[in-house]
Structure formats: C-alpha cells, structure tokens
Design a protein around this motif. Sequence first.
Motif, PDB file in Angstrom:
ATOM      1  N   SER A  61     -22.393 -35.927  23.121  1.00 50.72           N
ATOM      2  CA  SER A  61     -21.548 -36.331  22.020  1.00 50.72           C
ATOM      3  C   SER A  61     -21.086 -35.117  21.215  1.00 50.72           C
ATOM      4  O   SER A  61     -21.837 -34.153  21.078  1.00 50.72           O
ATOM      5  N   LEU A  62     -19.909 -35.213  20.671  1.00 51.40           N
ATOM      6  CA  LEU A  62     -19.396 -34.127  19.839  1.00 51.40           C
ATOM      7  C   LEU A  62     -20.229 -33.944  18.576  1.00 51.40           C
ATOM      8  O   LEU A  62     -20.495 -32.826  18.151  1.00 51.40           O
ATOM      9  N   THR A  63     -20.621 -35.048  17.961  1.00 55.10           N
ATOM     10  CA  THR A  63     -21.095 -35.014  16.579  1.00 55.10           C
ATOM     11  C   THR A  63     -22.613 -35.134  16.382  1.00 55.10           C
ATOM     12  O   THR A  63     -23.098 -34.846  15.289  1.00 55.10           O
TER      13      THR A  63
ATOM     14  N   ASP B 225     -11.892 -24.399  19.093  1.00 54.53           N
ATOM     15  CA  ASP B 225     -12.236 -23.769  20.370  1.00 54.53           C
ATOM     16  C   ASP B 225     -11.955 -24.706  21.547  1.00 54.53           C
ATOM     17  O   ASP B 225     -11.460 -24.279  22.588  1.00 54.53           O
ATOM     18  N   LEU B 226     -12.319 -25.970  21.369  1.00 52.87           N
ATOM     19  CA  LEU B 226     -12.098 -26.951  22.439  1.00 52.87           C
ATOM     20  C   LEU B 226     -10.603 -27.126  22.691  1.00 52.87           C
ATOM     21  O   LEU B 226     -10.129 -27.169  23.834  1.00 52.87           O
TER      22      LEU B 226
ATOM     23  N   LEU C 173     -17.588 -27.904  12.439  1.00 54.57           N
ATOM     24  CA  LEU C 173     -16.953 -28.823  13.389  1.00 54.57           C
ATOM     25  C   LEU C 173     -15.491 -28.444  13.635  1.00 54.57           C
ATOM     26  O   LEU C 173     -15.010 -28.494  14.764  1.00 54.57           O
ATOM     27  N   ASN C 174     -14.831 -28.057  12.585  1.00 53.19           N
ATOM     28  CA  ASN C 174     -13.424 -27.656  12.723  1.00 53.19           C
ATOM     29  C   ASN C 174     -13.276 -26.450  13.628  1.00 53.19           C
ATOM     30  O   ASN C 174     -12.378 -26.399  14.469  1.00 53.19           O
ATOM     31  N   LYS C 175     -14.158 -25.496  13.453  1.00 54.20           N
ATOM     32  CA  LYS C 175     -14.121 -24.311  14.311  1.00 54.20           C
ATOM     33  C   LYS C 175     -14.362 -24.709  15.760  1.00 54.20           C
ATOM     34  O   LYS C 175     -13.672 -24.258  16.677  1.00 54.20           O
TER      35      LYS C 175
ATOM     36  N   GLY D 178     -18.397 -38.843  10.090  1.00 54.53           N
ATOM     37  CA  GLY D 178     -17.672 -37.657   9.676  1.00 54.53           C
ATOM     38  C   GLY D 178     -16.360 -38.028   9.015  1.00 54.53           C
ATOM     39  O   GLY D 178     -15.557 -37.155   8.703  1.00 54.53           O
ATOM     40  N   GLY D 179     -16.156 -39.310   8.810  1.00 55.00           N
ATOM     41  CA  GLY D 179     -14.917 -39.720   8.166  1.00 55.00           C
ATOM     42  C   GLY D 179     -13.734 -39.201   8.914  1.00 55.00           C
ATOM     43  O   GLY D 179     -13.608 -39.411  10.119  1.00 55.00           O
ATOM     44  N   ASN D 180     -12.894 -38.457   8.236  1.00 54.40           N
ATOM     45  CA  ASN D 180     -11.688 -37.956   8.875  1.00 54.40           C
ATOM     46  C   ASN D 180     -11.834 -36.528   9.369  1.00 54.40           C
ATOM     47  O   ASN D 180     -10.850 -35.844   9.575  1.00 54.40           O
ATOM     48  N   ILE D 181     -13.050 -36.118   9.592  1.00 51.21           N
ATOM     49  CA  ILE D 181     -13.270 -34.758  10.072  1.00 51.21           C
ATOM     50  C   ILE D 181     -12.408 -34.481  11.293  1.00 51.21           C
ATOM     51  O   ILE D 181     -11.832 -33.425  11.436  1.00 51.21           O
TER      52      ILE D 181
END
Length: 267
Positions: A157-159, A185-186, A179-181, A219-222
Amino acid sequence: RERIGKLEWLIPEVDEMLGGGVETQSITEVYGEFGAGKSQITHQLSVNVQLPPEQGGLGGSVIFIDSEDTFRPERIEEMLFGLEDDVLQAAMDQREIEGSIDDEEARDELLQSFLDKIHVAKAFNSNHQILLAEKAQEIASEYEDSEFPVRLLCVDSLTAHFRAEYVGRGELANRQQKLNKHLHDLDRVGNLYNAAVVVTNQVQSNPDAFFGDPTKPIGGNILGHKSTFRMYLRKSKGNKRIVKLVDAPNLPDGEAVMRVTGEGLKP
Ligand code: GTP
C-alpha cells in the motif's frame, strides 16, 4: 514523449469506464476499505500488463513495491491460468515458448516467465519505501530497451507505513510533505518510462476518526493533486465489487461491477 498506453483490466465495463484502461504516464489511486480487493487489482494488472497489446496488455514488466507483505506468487499463478486459452497461447507465442498450453512443462515455463517479470521489493518502513521509488527509476532505466520494458509500477500500500509512523495532528504536515515527495518520484518513473503507476490506499474504517466521510481516502486530499485517476473500491454481495471512478480528468464519473474469483478479477 511516447504515446500514452492503456492497460486493460480485461473487464469490459471497467475498461470502458476508464476510456480503455489504466493509463501510462499517470498515477491511478485505488482506495477502499480493508479486504475490498485492492491487492487483487495490483496482482491482476501485474499479469495483464505483460500480455501483448492485442490482448489488452502493454508487453511490459512490473515493479511491485510491497509494503504490507501482500505480494503472493501463487495468486499470480491463479490469475495467469485464469486467462482465456487464446490469451495464454498469445502470451506463449510472444515469449517463444514451445508446446501447447495443456502441456505441463510449457505452463511451468510460462508461469516462471511471468513471475520473472515482476520485480518485487518489500518496503520495511516509509523511508525505505521512498528509497525503493528512487531505485525504481534505475530499474526502469535498466529495462528500457529490453523486450519487456517496465510498464507498470505498483505500490501496495502507498500509505500504510506513513500512516503508522506519522501519528497525530502534529505530524500531518510532515507526513504530507514526505508523501508528496514520494508521489513525485513515482510520477517521474511513470512519465519518463511510459509506465502506469497504480497505488493503493486504505480508507478509514472508522468514519468519524478523520474527516467524517468513509469514502474519503486516508490522508484526506493528500493524493488529491497527484493521482490523476482515483478509483473507489467497495464490497458488494458475495464476491461482487463495485468499482467507482471519481474525479478523473476528461472522463465522466461512473460505476462498474466486477467479481473477485479464484481465477482472478472477472466481469
Ligand atoms: P487490505 O490490503 O487489507 O486493505 O485489503 P485489500 O483491499 O488489498 O484486499 P485484498 O486484495 O487482500 O482482497 C481481499 C479479498 O479478496 C478477500 O476478502 C477475498 O474476497 C478476495 N480474495 C483474496 N485472495 C483470494 C483468492 O486467492 N481467491 C479468491 N477467490 N478470492 C480471494
């Protein structure tokens, strides 16, 4: 810039909703509650992507970042041999495997060939996961001119690690930044190597614990800005699952039904 590829789920209703399939050079976020079948999707796509384009695939290999120990080779075997005979035959021809699909040796060779093209890396924590995404770029580069260039990057999972490690309100900004970083990268691997990026995300099981909406991913709207395609997976009766397309660019929202079977995802 290469032409955007479409990777089919081989479920007509879903593929039609997606305008042909999961797109390369995009991030697709699959979110849903525990046991909804998110990992079934990453496994099925890891099989499908290897098929020739005429069979709905992209003739490519896979990088599978596994953060929850969910990758199961036996499931790949079931899904592979759950494909139609003509699709299996095409996969054998593509790999120049001699013999018929009823021949045990040929089947073993085919399975081994499919498993060999899924590069699985287990992520032990969020920093390791971030590192593996950086490494993914090297692997994609290595295979760029090979017979099966990387066409799918899964993070399943990503999160989970981020959620477990960055606990509490005070850590939210930090978690979001990391997470944004990671997503950046992905995204870069997807864009540079014409690969589809598919990430899974578990929704909050307690609807009151976060923003109060059980259909909102953790993560809401992450992931709101980054994931171009967002798909919500929901359990229905028995083995049925509802796949909902949410906020996709240039596509209408929609719903489709599929089944999780022993032989993989089916209409
Ligand atoms: P989490 O990772 O826990 O969030 O769940 P998930 O959404 O990834 O669910 P997963 O893909 O693990 O799917 C779990 C569901 O898929 C199970 O409840 C089963 O219904 C189905 N499933 C998983 N493995 C198999 C299998 O080998 N055969 C069959 N028939 N169904 C399976």
